[in-house]
Design a protein around this motif. Structure first.
Motif, PDB file in Angstrom:
ATOM      1  N   ASP A 129       0.753  -0.929   0.169  1.00 51.03           N
ATOM      2  CA  ASP A 129       0.002   0.060  -0.037  1.00 51.03           C
ATOM      3  C   ASP A 129       0.658   1.131  -0.055  1.00 51.03           C
ATOM      4  OD1 ASP A 129      -2.128   1.859   0.004  1.00 51.03           O
ATOM      5  OD2 ASP A 129      -2.573   1.236   2.198  1.00 51.03           O
ATOM      6  N   ASP A 153      -5.258   3.025  -4.106  1.00 46.80           N
ATOM      7  CA  ASP A 153      -6.128   3.964  -4.545  1.00 46.80           C
ATOM      8  C   ASP A 153      -5.767   4.750  -5.723  1.00 46.80           C
ATOM      9  OD1 ASP A 153      -4.095   5.699  -3.412  1.00 46.80           O
ATOM     10  OD2 ASP A 153      -5.326   5.914  -1.555  1.00 46.80           O
ATOM     11  N   SER A 154      -4.561   4.698  -6.261  1.00 45.10           N
ATOM     12  CA  SER A 154      -4.105   5.553  -7.529  1.00 45.10           C
ATOM     13  C   SER A 154      -2.877   4.568  -8.240  1.00 45.10           C
ATOM     14  CB  SER A 154      -3.591   6.835  -6.976  1.00 45.10           C
ATOM     15  OG  SER A 154      -3.570   7.591  -8.206  1.00 45.10           O
ATOM     16  N   ASP A 177      -1.805  -1.648  -9.423  1.00 40.88           N
ATOM     17  CA  ASP A 177      -2.769  -0.584  -8.901  1.00 40.88           C
ATOM     18  C   ASP A 177      -4.150  -1.566  -8.541  1.00 40.88           C
ATOM     19  OD1 ASP A 177      -3.933  -1.048 -11.216  1.00 40.88           O
ATOM     20  OD2 ASP A 177      -3.697   1.218 -12.029  1.00 40.88           O
ATOM     21  N   MET A 181     -10.493   2.195  -9.402  1.00 43.23           N
ATOM     22  CA  MET A 181     -10.013   3.613  -9.176  1.00 43.23           C
ATOM     23  C   MET A 181     -10.152   4.444 -10.305  1.00 43.23           C
ATOM     24  SD  MET A 181      -9.235   3.507  -5.850  1.00 43.23           S
ATOM     25  CE  MET A 181     -10.580   2.279  -5.512  1.00 43.23           C
TER      26      MET A 181
END
Length: 486
Positions: A129, A153-154, A177, A181
């Protein structure tokens, strides 16, 4: 008291640096800056602010300083990921130009416009993460050294520097990823991206594309493996491969080269706008989505030395925005296609699939080209699209190379054009459900009809022999052969 002790340490450190050629390491907010004795000069202290090599450090209880014999090279930044944290080490000579933020394993680095020298960023370690973001106004090198990085998240790596970004692959790195998202790619480069090195990079684009290059993208070395729910590589301006190995499995297009600028159909202000140059190395591309393209360029595709296998499996579909049928193609160009050397093995198995589909002239002057299409005709209302092998809206000119095209027996033509089809050289065998015949030829050719072809069968006519693909058959095929020895 804490600041006083730090000041005492700092003064002692200055003497030690001068005497023994050591380095001072200053850590604040999770980032360590390493200043070497060769660069520090005078270190000034004003209240609670320490100035070293032009960078000001606010001395707080959270600030630490140590003297060490271990230094770092000038113009370097290293980021080491370790689970939920990242350790960032910055060379002191560039410290005053960089704004570094390490929030857990999410690292962002902003380079000031005054930084007018190349910086080498090394990313290593593992995080499930984490992320890396960089922006600046000067060329940089990013070394991926056995990095394993997933961002929940990106983008895993987001480089907004608009200059030349050299991505050097060392060891084996894997980035990904997350699904659902809004980011456009797992690895995003706003600039001129160039891949080098002898390492391997595995990219998984779960949100959309695998790798996006907002300007041109070049592969010179390394092994790059991409899996993506969108395009494998999504490139603006132009794409070039001169070496290395690229493998793509995509639900969108394999390698998609768009046109950068406002005047689509011209070069605009960018040289080679919308071009693909396939000049060396190896490429293996598979696309599975409807009407997807293995290698797609808005302008021109030039093949000169690459060894590439490109396959599409998706069916055609009706594009309501264009009011037209859109079909899959191993190679799709909005301009011309030219091949002078190299090896292309192309297949399209979905309905109405094409091997090569061009808008401008197709020129085959050298190399080895094998094409097979096996799909059925796609019908939408009163319209249809057929599974041709090599198709263009302009001329087809063959002057060299070794060419085998096997087009679907379901109304597929090996060579399809409503304009000129000429043969002046090369060794050609073309088989299809419909006949292919040159409009003119300076080299002898022969045609045959009613030929039954089974998978793996070797056909021989007039000294030209070719083994049919294992997935190809036709009950009553039309054959064209031509060679310089006829």
């Amino acid at each position: 008291m804490r600041i006083s002790r730090l000041l005492t340490i700092m003064l002692a450190a200055a003497a030690s640096l001068t005497a023994y050629g050591q380095s001072i390491r200053i850590s604040e907010a999770g980032v360590t800056y390493v200043h070497s004795s060769a660069n520090t000069g005078d270190m000034t202290f004003n209240g609670s602010v320490l100035n070293v090599e032009g960078r000001q450090y606010l001395l707080t209880p959270q600030t630490s300083m140590t003297v060490t014999a271990d230094g770092v090279d000038d113009n370097t930044v290293s980021v080491t990921y370790n689970g939920t944290q990242a350790e960032v080490v910055v060379a002191g000579n560039i410290a005053r130009y960089l704004t570094v933020n390490a929030n857990g394993a999410d690292v962002s680095i902003l380079a000031a416009p005054e930084l007018q020298q190349s910086v080498e960023y090394t990313l290593r370690g593992t995080s499930a993460d984490g992320s890396f973001y960089m922006d600046g106004e000067y060329a940089a090198t990013v070394i991926l050294d056995n990095l394993t990085l997933t961002n929940a998240d990106s983008a895993a790596i987001n480089i907004q520097d608009g200059k030349l970004i050299t991505i050097n692959l060392v060891g084996q790195s894997t980035i990904a990823d997350a699904q659902g998202m809004a980011n456009s790619a797992c690895l995003y480069v706003n600039g001129h991206a160039k891949f080098t090195g002898a390492g391997t990079l595995n990219v998984t684009g779960n949100a959309k594309h695998g790798i996006t290059g907002d300007e041109h993208l070049i592969i010179e070395g390394g092994t790059i493996n991409v899996n993506a729910v969108g395009d494998g590589l999504h490139v603006s301006e132009y794409f070039k491969q001169t070496g290395g190995s690229l493998t793509v499995n995509a639900q969108g297009d394999g390698v998609d080269i768009g046109f950068k600028g406002v005047n689509k159909g011209t070069k605009d202000q960018y040289a080679d706008n919308g071009f693909a140059f396939l000049e060396g190395g190896t490429m293996d591309v598979t696309t599975t989505g409807e009407a997807t393209r293995g290698v797609k360029a808005d302008s021109t595709i030039l093949v000169a030395g690459i060894t590439a296998t490109v396959r599409t499996t998706g069916n055609a579909c009706y594009d309501a925005t264009k009011n037209d049928i859109s079909s899959a193609a191993a190679i799709k160009t909005g301009g011309a296609f030219s091949m002078t050397s190299g090896t292309l093995t192309l297949s399209s198995t979905g309905s109405a699939g094409k091997g090569i589909n061009a808008t401008d002239n197709i020129t085959l002057a050298g190399g080895k080209l094998d094409v097979v299409t096996t799909g059925a005709v796609y019908v939408y209302g009163a319209e249809d699209s057929k599974p041709h092998g090599v198709k263009t809206d302009a001329d087809i000119n063959i002057s060299g190379g070794t060419i085998l095209v096997a087009a679907s027996g379901d109304s597929g033509s090996a060579f399809k054009t409503d304009y000129y089809f000429t043969i002046s050289g090369g060794t050609v065998m073309a088989v299809g459900g419909k006949a292919s015949k040159p409009t003119s030829a300076t080299q002898k050719y022969y045609t045959y009809t009613g030929v039954s072809v089974t998978p793996g069968q070797t056909l021989s006519y007039n000294g030209v022999s070719a083994t049919m693909p294992d997935n190809y058959s036709v009950a009553s095929g039309k054959v064209l052969v031509s060679s310089p020895t006829m």
